[in-house]
Design an enzyme around this catalytic site. Sequence first.
Site, PDB file in Angstrom:
ATOM      1  N   LYS A  20       0.845  -1.196   0.000  1.00 40.88           N
ATOM      2  CA  LYS A  20       0.000   0.000   0.000  1.00 40.88           C
ATOM      3  C   LYS A  20       0.872   1.236   0.000  1.00 40.88           C
ATOM      4  CE  LYS A  20       0.006   2.181   3.229  1.00 40.88           C
ATOM      5  NZ  LYS A  20       0.201   2.872   4.522  1.00 40.88           N
ATOM      6  N   PRO A 113       9.396  -5.315   1.849  1.00 44.01           N
ATOM      7  CA  PRO A 113      10.346  -5.212   2.959  1.00 44.01           C
ATOM      8  C   PRO A 113       9.663  -4.829   4.264  1.00 44.01           C
ATOM      9  CG  PRO A 113      11.143  -4.020   1.030  1.00 44.01           C
ATOM     10  CD  PRO A 113       9.711  -4.374   0.755  1.00 44.01           C
ATOM     11  N   ALA A 116       9.110  -0.660   5.856  1.00 44.90           N
ATOM     12  CA  ALA A 116       9.279   0.087   4.614  1.00 44.90           C
ATOM     13  C   ALA A 116       8.204   1.138   4.385  1.00 44.90           C
ATOM     14  CB  ALA A 116       9.307  -0.877   3.427  1.00 44.90           C
ATOM     15  N   LEU A 118       5.121   0.390   3.612  1.00 45.34           N
ATOM     16  CA  LEU A 118       4.262  -0.158   2.565  1.00 45.34           C
ATOM     17  C   LEU A 118       3.189  -1.084   3.126  1.00 45.34           C
ATOM     18  CD1 LEU A 118       6.959  -0.994  -0.144  1.00 45.34           C
ATOM     19  CD2 LEU A 118       5.381   0.940  -0.144  1.00 45.34           C
ATOM     20  N   ALA A 119       3.107  -1.181   4.445  1.00 43.36           N
ATOM     21  CA  ALA A 119       2.059  -1.961   5.120  1.00 43.36           C
ATOM     22  C   ALA A 119       2.108  -3.439   4.783  1.00 43.36           C
ATOM     23  CB  ALA A 119       0.673  -1.380   4.824  1.00 43.36           C
ATOM     24  N   GLY A 120       3.305  -4.003   4.620  1.00 45.35           N
ATOM     25  CA  GLY A 120       3.416  -5.429   4.318  1.00 45.35           C
ATOM     26  C   GLY A 120       2.802  -6.303   5.392  1.00 45.35           C
ATOM     27  N   GLY A 121       3.145  -6.046   6.644  1.00 39.56           N
ATOM     28  CA  GLY A 121       2.590  -6.835   7.738  1.00 39.56           C
ATOM     29  C   GLY A 121       1.091  -6.657   7.856  1.00 39.56           C
ATOM     30  N   SER A 122       0.606  -5.428   7.657  1.00 39.52           N
ATOM     31  CA  SER A 122      -0.831  -5.170   7.707  1.00 39.52           C
ATOM     32  C   SER A 122      -1.561  -5.911   6.590  1.00 39.52           C
ATOM     33  CB  SER A 122      -1.091  -3.663   7.591  1.00 39.52           C
ATOM     34  OG  SER A 122      -0.582  -2.969   8.707  1.00 39.52           O
ATOM     35  N   SER A 123      -0.953  -5.965   5.420  1.00 43.18           N
ATOM     36  CA  SER A 123      -1.556  -6.679   4.296  1.00 43.18           C
ATOM     37  C   SER A 123      -1.619  -8.175   4.581  1.00 43.18           C
ATOM     38  CB  SER A 123      -0.765  -6.407   3.019  1.00 43.18           C
ATOM     39  OG  SER A 123      -1.457  -6.854   1.875  1.00 43.18           O
ATOM     40  N   ASP A 155      -3.992   0.369   9.136  1.00 44.87           N
ATOM     41  CA  ASP A 155      -4.093   0.201   7.682  1.00 44.87           C
ATOM     42  C   ASP A 155      -4.915  -1.022   7.281  1.00 44.87           C
ATOM     43  OD1 ASP A 155      -2.435   2.401   7.223  1.00 44.87           O
ATOM     44  OD2 ASP A 155      -0.618   1.171   7.240  1.00 44.87           O
TER      45      ASP A 155
END
Length: 275
Positions: A20, A113, A116, A118-123, A155
């Site tokens: 995101k 990453p 970062a 980019l909300a990787g964990g949230s996604s 997020d």
Amino acid sequence: MTSGGYPAVMSTLTLACPAKVNLALSVGSPRPADGYHPIASWMATLDFADAMTLAALDAGPSRFDLHFARDAPKPQAIDWPLEKDLAWRAHRLLEQHVGRPLPVAMTLAKRIPAGAGLAGGSSNAAAMLVGLNRLFELQLPEAALAELATKLGSDIAFLVAALHGRPAAIVTGLGEQVTPIAPRALHLVLAFPRFGCPTGPVYKAFDQSLASASRPPAVERVRELAGATAVASESLFNDLSEPACIVAPELAELREALAARVARPVHVSGSGSTL
């Protein structure tokens, strides 16, 4: 049980966990009651994504395999405890909500990453909620999943909506108010510094930079920008950009160097460090 001692796999499903970006992010002053920051943000998901495979098991315990994919642009070690991982927490939360075990084998190939912006964990958490609901045919409405999402992070409710086919939205409140809007064709280049930006210190730097004791997020500014027929790159903004550069001075140097190289504005995503 299988002959190998593992529970039998019943069915599987694979979901993309999209990154995101905040095309616009206005942050308000922290609330006196709890210190949380209200926001107004134009959020959009990207094709860049992690991949989560969930296999339903006929019995527990659940198994979780997290690793960075071979094609990840910035491979990292999984150096956080499983109990801190948002996908694991989402699984536990949904089990508690429905009042029964939801035994799965999860394989998560990460490309986004950590740290970062980019909300990787949230996604990953959103994909876990949506995936379990489909896999076990729980028939929970999207609103119920979004409400659970707000217990995990700001997020995640937006990313639940994105996984239901709405990849762009105006997000307000503490992230729980998601108003989907028509997505635009975005062409972005993501730059990943070798360092990350911890969210807590970035918000602390933001608080220290406030000139006023009370400032609401600029909801109308964000809505007008997202609703404009054409949006210039110069119009995009992020209230956490400068605080992120205070926390990580190298980020400011890299942003300036990249802007000079490409001769156009370079923006910070979320609390950084992605540009």
